[in-house]
Every structure is written in structure tokens, then in C-alpha cells.
Write an enzyme that holds these catalytic residues in place. Sequence first.
Site, PDB file in Angstrom:
ATOM      1  N   LYS A 196       0.869  -1.179   0.000  1.00 50.81           N
ATOM      2  CA  LYS A 196       0.000   0.000   0.000  1.00 50.81           C
ATOM      3  C   LYS A 196       0.905   1.227   0.000  1.00 50.81           C
ATOM      4  CE  LYS A 196      -3.662   2.379   2.464  1.00 50.81           C
ATOM      5  NZ  LYS A 196      -4.630   2.331   3.560  1.00 50.81           N
ATOM      6  N   ARG A 206     -10.752   9.911   1.451  1.00 50.12           N
ATOM      7  CA  ARG A 206     -10.641  10.622   2.731  1.00 50.12           C
ATOM      8  C   ARG A 206     -11.729  11.690   2.845  1.00 50.12           C
ATOM      9  NH1 ARG A 206      -4.003  11.058   2.792  1.00 50.12           N
ATOM     10  NH2 ARG A 206      -3.628   8.820   2.708  1.00 50.12           N
ATOM     11  N   LYS A 218       1.272  10.007   5.689  1.00 52.63           N
ATOM     12  CA  LYS A 218       1.345   8.591   6.043  1.00 52.63           C
ATOM     13  C   LYS A 218       2.634   7.929   5.558  1.00 52.63           C
ATOM     14  CE  LYS A 218      -3.683   8.001   6.488  1.00 52.63           C
ATOM     15  NZ  LYS A 218      -4.833   7.069   6.352  1.00 52.63           N
ATOM     16  N   GLU A 234       7.559  -6.789   1.699  1.00 53.26           N
ATOM     17  CA  GLU A 234       6.271  -6.728   2.405  1.00 53.26           C
ATOM     18  C   GLU A 234       5.457  -7.997   2.136  1.00 53.26           C
ATOM     19  OE1 GLU A 234       5.061  -4.717   4.588  1.00 53.26           O
ATOM     20  OE2 GLU A 234       6.160  -2.830   4.416  1.00 53.26           O
ATOM     21  N   LYS A 249      -2.101  -1.539  -3.824  1.00 47.41           N
ATOM     22  CA  LYS A 249      -2.970  -0.371  -3.794  1.00 47.41           C
ATOM     23  C   LYS A 249      -2.152   0.899  -3.892  1.00 47.41           C
ATOM     24  CE  LYS A 249      -6.077   1.860  -0.606  1.00 47.41           C
ATOM     25  NZ  LYS A 249      -6.598   1.907   0.713  1.00 47.41           N
ATOM     26  N   SER A 275     -10.112   5.403  -5.049  1.00 48.55           N
ATOM     27  CA  SER A 275     -11.041   6.518  -5.261  1.00 48.55           C
ATOM     28  C   SER A 275     -10.540   7.541  -6.282  1.00 48.55           C
ATOM     29  CB  SER A 275     -11.318   7.202  -3.924  1.00 48.55           C
ATOM     30  OG  SER A 275     -10.119   7.648  -3.320  1.00 48.55           O
TER      31      SER A 275
HETATM   32  C1  PBG Z   1      -7.256   3.692   5.299  1.00 46.26           C
HETATM   33  C2  PBG Z   1      -7.695   3.411   3.909  1.00 46.26           C
HETATM   34  C3  PBG Z   1      -7.546   4.285   2.826  1.00 46.26           C
HETATM   35  C4  PBG Z   1      -8.148   3.697   1.726  1.00 46.26           C
HETATM   36  C5  PBG Z   1      -8.630   2.444   2.124  1.00 46.26           C
HETATM   37  N1  PBG Z   1      -8.329   2.280   3.490  1.00 46.26           N
HETATM   38  C6  PBG Z   1      -6.988   5.647   2.771  1.00 46.26           C
HETATM   39  C7  PBG Z   1      -5.698   5.949   3.380  1.00 46.26           C
HETATM   40  O1  PBG Z   1      -4.841   5.095   3.583  1.00 46.26           O
HETATM   41  O2  PBG Z   1      -5.525   7.122   3.710  1.00 46.26           O
HETATM   42  C8  PBG Z   1      -8.229   4.336   0.379  1.00 46.26           C
HETATM   43  C9  PBG Z   1      -9.192   3.776  -0.594  1.00 46.26           C
HETATM   44  C10 PBG Z   1      -9.445   4.633  -1.769  1.00 46.26           C
HETATM   45  O3  PBG Z   1      -8.835   5.703  -1.983  1.00 46.26           O
HETATM   46  O4  PBG Z   1     -10.322   4.249  -2.558  1.00 46.26           O
HETATM   47  N2  PBG Z   1      -6.889   2.716   6.127  1.00 46.26           N
END
Ligand code: PBG
Length: 325
Positions: A196, A206, A218, A234, A249, A275
Site C-alpha cells: 500500500k 478521505r 502517512k 512486504e 494499492k 477513489s
Molecule cells: C485507510 C484506507 C484508505 C483507503 C482504504 N483504506 C486511505 C488511506 O490510507 O488514507 C483508500 C481507498 C481509496 O482511496 O479508494 N486505512
Amino acid sequence: MNIVRRPRRNRNTNSIREMVAETHLSCSQLIHPLFIQEGTKVKTEISSMPDFFRFSPDLALKDLEECLKLGIQNFILFPQIEEKFKDKKASLSYKKNNLYLKMIQSIKKNFPEATIITDVAMDPYSSDGHDGYVENGKILNDETLPILGKMALAQAEAGADILGPSDMMDGRVGYIRDVLDKNGFTDVAIMSYTAKYASSFYGPFRDALGSAPKAGDKKTYQMDFRNAKEAILEAELDFNEGADYLMVKPALTYLDIIQSLKQNFPIPIVAYNVSGEYAMIKAASKLGWLDETKAMVESLLSIKRAGADIIITYFAKNYAKLKLV
Ligand code: PBG
């Protein structure tokens, strides 16, 4: 012209192209995200994700039922939590009968055939908006694990099929596996957000959940987008700690990572078409700059071609409606 090999012959007609196509995507391989919030009869469109909604539990069930009718059977749940219920330790996340746990129970009761995948991370519940426990501006790894363990156990008790740790703390897959096994949940699977990346493409998500970090970013836990070898590290860790699925992701800017995990690990590879990837296609098509359906199909099939076995996407319903397979 004397051209012996003419690749164009295999593209001559639609039926030939269908016959020789190497990549297929069926609805059974899609996961539909469900954004939930408190209330009844609430349906809120996410402004940065046109045509995608956050629902109160009653309408979330309706959305889920619509998906089932379209042939989508797998769901991943994300909650929007009111600011006043958030605290440093995300304690609401494992409190009995919270919004999220009640939603899992009611889906399982009404639609036992649906697969429920959860999100294990502190951010929706954390007053710091981080996936881990924060002290003096630092995200503390080992202090976060017991919180994730409690959250995971509560989700398993509520009836979740697959838990999705999305927090990127070190050692969390093994920690959660141990908690589950010690409590008799040996059948509950783990879909780990393995690679991720710290990505700008999470912005609309968000917005949807009000879960952005209050301070900092992050980057001390999510991966650096310049790195590929680290994804293998990982994945090795998560695989050895007992993950049942490995996730990459975002998806579209990380097709190389999807391919490399597919080639190196003998478990299903999941890609999260996030997203921001949804928002880009929606925005361009609203401006008349792209054909939304064609861009969606091309993106999803490219993710599949790269090696994803399963795709989490906000386009799941749109894709299913095309009835391509
Ligand atoms: C947070 C989480 C995120 C997403 C899924 N779980 C956002 C982040 O890490 O800030 C993002 C999913 C998306 O953008 O569609 N644990």
C-alpha cells in the site's frame, strides 16, 4: 508484399477478437466498496466521487441487494464516524454494537451468501486521523498492534469472512492471525494490504469518510512510490505471517507491482482501483474528454491483465451492468 506473419488476421472480426482475447473479468472477481454512516434513509453523494454514495445501514442493505442481483457477491465495508466519537486509541472501533459491527451482523443475517471484507485500521476512528497510535507526532508501531487485534477480533465475532488490515504497521498480519486463532476464528481469512503506497489517489476516499490525517502524512508507514523491491519484502512478510490474499494499492500506477506479486506468490492477488482512479475517469468523462464506459473497461481489464485475480473497484456495479461475461 511478402509478409508471412500478419498479426492483424487475429483481429479481423469481433468474434475472432473475442476468441483470442487473453483476459476476462467476471463479476465474481469484483469487490464492491460500501461506505456507511449513522442514520436512516440517508444517501449522500461523495462530491469527489460522482455517482458514488455513503449510505445509512438500511440503504446500504438495499445497495448490497442490488449488487447481488447484478452478480456481485463480495463487499468491503468502510465507516464514516462522527468527529465527537473519535479518540486517540480509536476505541469505538472495537466497542460492542458500533455502527460497523452492527452492519456486518445485519448483512450476514439478511444476505448470508454475501462475502464481507472489513477494514482493519484506526483512521476512521482516530482523532489523529492516522492508521496507527500517535504520540508526539510519531506513529507507534507496536503500540498499535493490540488495538488492531481488538478491532479484528470484534469484526470476526460480528461475522466477517475476511479481514483487511490496511494500516501498514509491521507485524500486524501475524499479530491478527494469532489473535484470531487463539479465539477460535481459524476460518476467518486475512486479505492484507501488502503493498500500500503513500498515494495522492486516496484523496476522494478521505473526503468520503472524513478520515484525512490531522497532522503530517502517512509516509512513515505507507510505501514510497519510487520503490518496487520493498513490495516483495512486504509480501514475503505477509505471506509468512499467514495472509490469505495480498493486495496492491493503488492499481493503475502500480501494474508492475501487481505483476511481480502475481509471479512470486501462490495466493490470490488483489488490486484496489482506488477513489482517485475512479474520480479521474468520472471527471474527464463529465467534461466530455473521455468515454467513461470504455475508459472503465480498459482500466479494469488492464489491472486484470497485469495479474490481479480480484479487483476492488467503485465501478463494480457499472461493470456488472454491461453484462460482458
Ligand atoms: C485507510 C484506507 C484508505 C483507503 C482504504 N483504506 C486511505 C488511506 O490510507 O488514507 C483508500 C481507498 C481509496 O482511496 O479508494 N486505512
